[in-house]
Design a protein around this motif. Structure first.
Motif, PDB file in Angstrom:
ATOM      1  N   GLU B 249      66.344  25.400  99.709  1.00 20.43           N
ATOM      2  CA  GLU B 249      67.636  24.777  99.402  1.00 20.43           C
ATOM      3  C   GLU B 249      68.699  25.341 100.339  1.00 20.43           C
ATOM      4  O   GLU B 249      68.566  26.449 100.843  1.00 20.43           O
ATOM      5  CB  GLU B 249      68.048  25.121  97.968  1.00 20.43           C
ATOM      6  N   ILE B 250      69.744  24.570 100.527  1.00 15.79           N
ATOM      7  CA  ILE B 250      70.915  25.096 101.226  1.00 15.79           C
ATOM      8  C   ILE B 250      71.939  25.474 100.166  1.00 15.79           C
ATOM      9  O   ILE B 250      72.486  24.591  99.509  1.00 15.79           O
ATOM     10  CB  ILE B 250      71.528  24.054 102.179  1.00 15.79           C
ATOM     11  N   PRO B 251      72.179  26.748  99.960  1.00 17.67           N
ATOM     12  CA  PRO B 251      73.177  27.115  98.954  1.00 17.67           C
ATOM     13  C   PRO B 251      74.581  26.751  99.418  1.00 17.67           C
ATOM     14  O   PRO B 251      74.964  27.049 100.547  1.00 17.67           O
ATOM     15  CB  PRO B 251      73.014  28.629  98.817  1.00 17.67           C
ATOM     16  N   ILE B 252      75.327  26.075  98.564  1.00 17.41           N
ATOM     17  CA  ILE B 252      76.738  25.804  98.902  1.00 17.41           C
ATOM     18  C   ILE B 252      77.625  26.182  97.715  1.00 17.41           C
ATOM     19  O   ILE B 252      77.175  26.244  96.569  1.00 17.41           O
ATOM     20  CB  ILE B 252      77.006  24.329  99.300  1.00 17.41           C
ATOM     21  N   ARG B 253      78.880  26.440  98.028  1.00 19.80           N
ATOM     22  CA  ARG B 253      79.901  26.677  97.020  1.00 19.80           C
ATOM     23  C   ARG B 253      81.130  25.880  97.423  1.00 19.80           C
ATOM     24  O   ARG B 253      81.208  25.389  98.549  1.00 19.80           O
ATOM     25  CB  ARG B 253      80.260  28.171  96.936  1.00 19.80           C
ATOM     26  N   GLN B 254      82.079  25.754  96.524  1.00 19.30           N
ATOM     27  CA  GLN B 254      83.166  24.819  96.778  1.00 19.30           C
ATOM     28  C   GLN B 254      84.491  25.453  97.216  1.00 19.30           C
ATOM     29  O   GLN B 254      85.252  24.843  97.945  1.00 19.30           O
ATOM     30  CB  GLN B 254      83.429  23.959  95.523  1.00 19.30           C
ATOM     31  N   ASN B 255      84.793  26.674  96.786  1.00 16.29           N
ATOM     32  CA  ASN B 255      86.159  27.176  96.972  1.00 16.29           C
ATOM     33  C   ASN B 255      86.455  27.657  98.387  1.00 16.29           C
ATOM     34  O   ASN B 255      87.578  27.599  98.846  1.00 16.29           O
ATOM     35  CB  ASN B 255      86.431  28.324  96.007  1.00 16.29           C
ATOM     36  N   GLY B 256      85.444  28.161  99.078  1.00 18.62           N
ATOM     37  CA  GLY B 256      85.680  28.643 100.433  1.00 18.62           C
ATOM     38  C   GLY B 256      86.447  29.949 100.494  1.00 18.62           C
ATOM     39  O   GLY B 256      87.085  30.236 101.498  1.00 18.62           O
ATOM     40  N   ASP B 257      86.396  30.732  99.432  1.00 21.30           N
ATOM     41  CA  ASP B 257      87.037  32.040  99.513  1.00 21.30           C
ATOM     42  C   ASP B 257      85.977  33.122  99.755  1.00 21.30           C
ATOM     43  O   ASP B 257      84.785  32.849  99.881  1.00 21.30           O
ATOM     44  CB  ASP B 257      87.870  32.332  98.254  1.00 21.30           C
ATOM     45  N   ASP B 260      83.041  33.329  97.329  1.00 14.91           N
ATOM     46  CA  ASP B 260      82.037  32.285  97.488  1.00 14.91           C
ATOM     47  C   ASP B 260      81.116  32.568  98.663  1.00 14.91           C
ATOM     48  O   ASP B 260      79.918  32.292  98.608  1.00 14.91           O
ATOM     49  CB  ASP B 260      82.711  30.927  97.687  1.00 14.91           C
ATOM     50  N   ARG B 261      81.697  33.106  99.717  1.00 10.15           N
ATOM     51  CA  ARG B 261      80.855  33.433 100.865  1.00 10.15           C
ATOM     52  C   ARG B 261      79.866  34.533 100.501  1.00 10.15           C
ATOM     53  O   ARG B 261      78.727  34.533 100.982  1.00 10.15           O
ATOM     54  CB  ARG B 261      81.738  33.863 102.038  1.00 10.15           C
ATOM     55  N   TYR B 262      80.286  35.444  99.646  1.00  7.65           N
ATOM     56  CA  TYR B 262      79.364  36.470  99.153  1.00  7.65           C
ATOM     57  C   TYR B 262      78.234  35.832  98.357  1.00  7.65           C
ATOM     58  O   TYR B 262      77.049  36.122  98.598  1.00  7.65           O
ATOM     59  CB  TYR B 262      80.161  37.482  98.315  1.00  7.65           C
ATOM     60  N   ILE B 263      78.569  34.915  97.460  1.00 11.09           N
ATOM     61  CA  ILE B 263      77.541  34.267  96.635  1.00 11.09           C
ATOM     62  C   ILE B 263      76.572  33.472  97.515  1.00 11.09           C
ATOM     63  O   ILE B 263      75.354  33.517  97.336  1.00 11.09           O
ATOM     64  CB  ILE B 263      78.202  33.331  95.597  1.00 11.09           C
TER      65      ILE B 263
END
Lengths: 151, 370
Positions: B249-257, B260-263
């Motif tokens: 999978e490609i992990p993505i997150r929404q906030n861009g802070d 999120d980059r850590y997660i």
């Protein structure tokens, strides 16, 4: 409510502290007591260069083909030879290897057709002078002799 | 840089680096401060410039291979893969399936090693000392596998143009399996330390926000882009070296802070383990070296290959004039492009956030200055 209780009782911090507590066990000690305890380097480790000699008669295996010097990206190997009129072959006269510029990429040992030049498992190559970093044929055949410390 | 908020207040120009430990090397940032607030920044780079691209023009194709390891030295194997793929494209050869599979395993292992170093130092910058010890402990296991495979831990020179030089050592598969089994619980352990920690959240949440549009404008790639909600990963978008065969999978997150980059990076490590587990069970038999002559002399032409390095899109552009040496060699390093966004991310933030944002970009100065 649950979040508030978690905040008051510092649940997140204790959760982290529990991880550090679990890792206190002595089996997780990874420190090597280096000079007393020798590290085990891998078999393929690319360390100090060595010019192999034939163990039977002590003659060098090098055929002075100069391929290592051509393969080296830093051009730090200098091979000189003279033609032996009796055997019609090239005899090695000097072989210098500048370890101060070497980046241990292993291209020279790949290029060697007779496995004469080899990067060995020796990794202690410190010297007191810059000139000492330039290894001549004798040094390459004998290898570095680091002081061994015992506790 | 904009002027300060109050007319009578004095701006402070502060030099951060090049010896500052949390700039991850020799980055110098000139900060314009109004009290604690950052009004603007200017990055000074070039302290580690070695002229690698120029060196490439003076070396044969095979000779230049060890130099690419010294650009992004925490992910040397990814660099080697990118360069080898570029020259292979130029030569119009492909590595044999067995070589491709081993390349994928080692590259993913290197991604984990790179992310572990990032996590350790990033947490250290923020103020959490414990993770760096655990991260380096696990990274050591990965580096031991590299040392056993190719004889060096960091500047590996593991791949050759056309395939591999080294066959796997005895017990390689088992060691990879052991590493995967050992590593997944360790990621949970790091998450236990950090993810819910209130100090960690307080320092990272809503810090250094970079939206998806801004990411695209700056050309930012890698986890920074994915944390902003863009599902872009070159391993899926334009598969190379057989990545299309693996399920991940490609992990993505929404906030861009920063949080999120850590997660995203934590999740990427788990996905890397998944790829390795699939690849190690399916290593085909066969040769490891393709049909490449002893002297590499590509035809006249040019080739650009980009791969998904741990830090983002890593591209190699090689121009050949038909001789044994490249006519021109250009590297598109992910860190260099990502660093541009630094000013956008910390303008208006606090001076303490500079360290967090520099850490979250995961830059390596060897790659930026080249």
């Amino acid at each position: 409510m649950r979040g508030l209780l978690n905040r008051i009782f510092l649940v997140d911090l204790f959760q982290g502290l529990w991880v550090t507590f679990r890792n206190q066990h002595p089996k997780y000690i990874y420190t090597e007591q280096y000079p007393a305890e020798r590290p085990k380097v891998a078999e393929r480790y690319r360390g100090a260069p060595r010019l192999n000699i034939n163990p039977d008669n002590g003659e060098t295996l090098c055929i002075s083909c100069n391929l290592c010097a051509l393969a080296c990206p830093e051009a730090l190997i200098v091979v000189t030879s003279e033609r032996n009129e009796a055997t019609k072959r090239k005899d090695l006269t000097t072989f210098t290897y500048d370890t101060s510029r070497c980046m241990f990429c292993g291209l020279c040992e790949d290029a060697c057709p007779v496995d004469a030049l080899e990067l060995t498992q020796d990794f202690e190559m410190a010297t007191y002078t810059r000139e000492g970093q330039i290894w001549d044929r004798q040094m390459l055949e004998e290898g570095p002799k680091p002081t061994q410390y015992k506790c | 840089m904009p002027d300060s908020t109050f007319l009578d207040s004095t701006e402070l120009v502060l030099n951060m680096g090049p010896q500052h430990p949390s700039t991850h090397g020799v980055l110098r940032i000139i900060l314009k401060l109004d009290g604690e607030k950052v009004l603007g920044t200017e990055c000074i780079i070039g302290y580690l410039h070695r002229g690698v691209e120029k060196i490439g023009e003076n070396r044969t194709y095979a000779q230049f291979n060890p130099y690419v390891d010294r650009m992004d030295y925490v992910a040397a194997i990814s660099n080697g893969l990118g360069y080898c793929l570029a020259v292979e494209k130029l030569l119009n050869v492909e590595a044999p399936p067995r070589a491709q599979c081993i390349r994928v395993i080692l590259t993913e292992l290197n991604r984990i090693a790179s992310h572990l170093l990032w996590l350790g130092t990033h947490a250290l910058d923020i103020g959490a000392i414990t993770p760096v010890f655990y991260c380096l402990r696990e990274r050591e296991e990965a580096l031991k596998i590299f040392e056993k495979y190719c004889g060096a831990r960091l500047t590996t020179h593991a791949f050759r143009i056309g395939g591999l030089l080294y066959e796997t050592y005895d017990g390689f598969e088992q060691e990879i399996r052991d590493f995967c089994a050992m590593f997944v619980p360790k990621v949970d352990e790091y998450e236990e330390l950090l993810t819910n920690n209130r100090i960690w959240i307080g320092r990272l949440k809503d810090v250094g926000i970079l939206s998806a549009d801004e990411c695209k404008e700056y050309g930012v790639t890698g986890p920074v882009l994915r944390a902003a909600g863009v599902k872009w990963d070159l391993r899926k978008a334009q598969p190379y070296s057989g990545y299309e065969k693996y399920d991940f999978e490609i992990p993505i997150r929404q906030n861009g802070d920063t949080y999120d980059r850590y997660i995203v990076r934590m999740e990427e490590m788990r996905q890397s383990v998944r790829i390795m587990q699939q690849a190690v069970e399916a290593i085909p038999e066969g040769p490891i070296m393709g049909k490449v002559g002893k002297v590499i002399k590509p035809p006249v032409g040019e080739a650009y290959v980009s791969i998904e390095a741990p830090k983002g899109e890593l591209g190699y552009y090689v121009v050949s004039d038909g001789s044994t040496q490249p006519y021109r060699l250009r590297v598109r390093p992910p860190s260099f492009v990502n660093l541009q966004a630094l000013d956008r991310m910390i303008r208006g933030g606090l001076v303490a956030d500079v360290v967090a944002v520099v850490g979250t970009l995961d830059i390596v100065l060897g790659e930026i200055d080249r």
